[in-house]
Design a protein around this motif. Structure first.
Motif, mmCIF file in Angstrom:
data_model
loop_
_atom_site.group_PDB
_atom_site.id
_atom_site.type_symbol
_atom_site.label_atom_id
_atom_site.label_comp_id
_atom_site.label_asym_id
_atom_site.label_seq_id
_atom_site.Cartn_x
_atom_site.Cartn_y
_atom_site.Cartn_z
ATOM 1 N N GLY A 1 8.170 18.237 -0.034
ATOM 2 C CA GLY A 1 7.658 16.985 -0.609
ATOM 3 C C GLY A 1 7.520 15.890 0.433
ATOM 4 N N SER A 2 8.371 15.936 1.479
ATOM 5 C CA SER A 2 8.327 14.867 2.489
ATOM 6 C C SER A 2 7.024 14.887 3.290
ATOM 7 N N GLU B 1 12.605 10.884 -6.361
ATOM 8 C CA GLU B 1 13.436 9.934 -5.614
ATOM 9 C C GLU B 1 12.952 9.807 -4.166
ATOM 10 N N LEU B 2 12.682 10.962 -3.555
ATOM 11 C CA LEU B 2 12.194 10.998 -2.173
ATOM 12 C C LEU B 2 10.922 10.164 -2.019
ATOM 13 N N ARG B 3 10.045 10.333 -3.017
ATOM 14 C CA ARG B 3 8.751 9.655 -3.012
ATOM 15 C C ARG B 3 8.953 8.135 -3.193
ATOM 16 N N GLU B 4 9.814 7.787 -4.179
ATOM 17 C CA GLU B 4 10.038 6.365 -4.451
ATOM 18 C C GLU B 4 10.754 5.673 -3.285
ATOM 19 N N ASN B 5 11.627 6.428 -2.597
ATOM 20 C CA ASN B 5 12.341 5.835 -1.453
ATOM 21 C C ASN B 5 11.493 5.822 -0.192
ATOM 22 N N LYS B 6 10.267 6.367 -0.317
ATOM 23 C CA LYS B 6 9.349 6.428 0.840
ATOM 24 C C LYS B 6 10.039 7.040 2.064
ATOM 25 N N GLU B 7 10.671 8.190 1.845
ATOM 26 C CA GLU B 7 11.397 8.823 2.954
ATOM 27 C C GLU B 7 10.418 9.427 3.955
ATOM 28 N N PRO B 8 10.794 9.443 5.239
ATOM 29 C CA PRO B 8 9.876 9.995 6.253
ATOM 30 C C PRO B 8 9.796 11.524 6.164
#
Ligand code: MLT
Length: 428
Positions: A243-244, A399-406
């Motif tokens: 997903g990242s 969550e990963l998407r909402e936290n805008k993780e690299p």
């Protein structure tokens, strides 16, 4: 004063901030370690590496604690339903009655899958393992819903993908089984709840009346709750890393299904049943097999014991053991492998070898027995785990998407040859 950690490399000291979790866990934030020191960390299997911060699941492996969004797994398994837990994991709060009926109504609206999916299914031989079929069908949704590929999808679009994922998973899972046994597929019966709908699609035969046993449906619902999330395990980490790269929700989850398939992860419940069967066939001498497990030179491994993060009882194992007892007695099933499992557990829990190594039964130890009592065939066990784990994968992807993780991009320590001149074919 904010906590810090000091790392000394070749006499030079560097200071790093410590990030504290809401349960007091500590992580050394080495986000700029390479930049500051020129060194990276090396942690095979990520045993000491926090890959993210997450507000979804809390796990204390020493104390045997598991909570989803702050609620204990014991309370959720006893009082909640799978769809309520799915809502909790994905959206962060338990749903109100209105939110729950909206959510389950939306899911019911999307249980049908495109007829062309059947053509893909038809391409698989009946020897195909249902996990391979499941991951393929799940990923195929990218073709039917190409808008899901948009990395900047709106909130409403993401909600639709979430609902479609939850709605179609039981249909894909039941169809993967039908492919294996060579039977025609069944379509979803939306008058039924989530688990009953799946059971009917899986077991009903054409032209025969099929009533779902409510004991079976309720037991399955509980099992799905117990599997719904387990923080950064192998398949969830896979979902997050895929997903990242901003891959779609369907391809990220399909990758998670493949990671779950392995015998060291979700495939372990299948291995436990095969082990118990082998012990039974051998006469059921549990002491003999315990000794084999302790013998360094014997390749036999006691499956379903020990866990990477639990150094105490896996709390899910306690709940499943009790559920297995209840279900077997309610259904009047007499399964000798349950007795073998209980004896193995009893002996292992008193044996210093297992005590010293903190080898306690894990969730897979009893789940195979209960799945079998529910009539689920062995190579569908991991598929059941995947149905249960779906809300967790979705929540972690969201969550990963909402936290805008690299993008996930680990480093390495290179151990290969140093630069050397090319040697022509004629000189080799
Ligand atoms: C899980 O539920 O994912 C398994 O127990 C494996 C894990 O957490 O590492």
């Amino acid at each position: 004063m904010a906590k810090t950690a000091e790392i000394i490399i070749e006499g030079k000291s560097y200071t790093f901030p410590i990030v504290e979790g809401s349960e007091g866990e500590m992580g050394i934030d080495i986000g700029n370690l390479l930049e500051q020191t020129g060194a990276v960390t090396l942690d095979f299997g990520y045993k000491n590496t926090g890959a993210t911060t997450s507000a979804i699941t809390f796990l204390d492996g020493d104390k045997g604690i598991l909570r989803y969004r702050g609620y204990s797994i014991e309370e959720l398994a006893e009082k909640s339903t799978f769809l309520e837990v799915a809502y909790l994991l994905i959206f962060g709060e338990l749903p109100t009655p209105g939110q729950l009926s909206g959510f389950s109504g939306d899911i019911k609206n999307h249980t049908m899958v495109h007829e062309d999916i059947k053509k893909i299914l038809d391409g698989f031989p009946s020897s195909a393992h249902p996990m391979g079929v499941l991951s393929s069908l799940f990923c195929a949704q990218t073709a039917f819903y190409p808008e899901s590929l948009d990395p900047n999808r709106s909130k409403e679009g993401v909600y639709l993908s979430i609902v479609r994922s939850l709605a179609k998973m039981p249909t894909f899972a039941a169809w993967a089984y039908k492919n294996e046994v060579g039977h025609p597929v069944n379509y979803p019966d939306n008058s039924l709840n989530y688990c009953s709908r799946f059971l009917k699609m899986m077991f009903a035969l054409p032209a025969e009346h099929y009533d779902v046993d409510p004991v079976v449906a309720a037991a399955l619902d509980k099992l799905l709750i117990l599997h719904a999330d387990h923080e950064q395990n192998c398949s969830t980490s896979t979902v997050r890393i895929v997903g990242s790269s901003k891959a779609s929700i369907y391809s990220s989850i399909s990758a998670g299904i493949n990671a779950l398939w392995g015998p060291l992860h979700g495939g372990a419940n299948q291995e436990v049943i095969l082990m118990l069967e082998e012990i039974k066939k051998d006469g059921g001498n549990v002491d003999k097999w315990i000794n084999k497990a302790k013998d360094k030179n014997d390749p036999f491994r006691l499956m379903g014991f020990g866990h990477r993060v639990y150094k105490n009882f896996d709390p899910r194992a306690r709940i499943i053991k009790k559920a297995a007892d209840d279900v077997l007695s309610k259904l009047g099933v007499n399964d000798p492998t349950l007795e073998i499992a209980m004896k193995l557990e009893e002996i292992a829990l008193k044996d210093p070898y297992f005590i010293e190594r903190k080898l306690y039964p894990n969730v897979d130890f009893y789940s195979g027995i209960i799945y079998r009592a529910l009539g689920i065939p062995v190579d569908m066990f991991t598929v059941m785990f995947a149905i249960g784990r779906l809300p967790g994968w979705i929540a972690q992807w969201k969550e990963l998407r909402e936290n805008k993780e690299p993008i996930g991009r680990p480093r390495q320590i290179y151990t290969g040859s140093n630069q050397r001149p090319y040697v022509g074919l004629d000189k080799r």
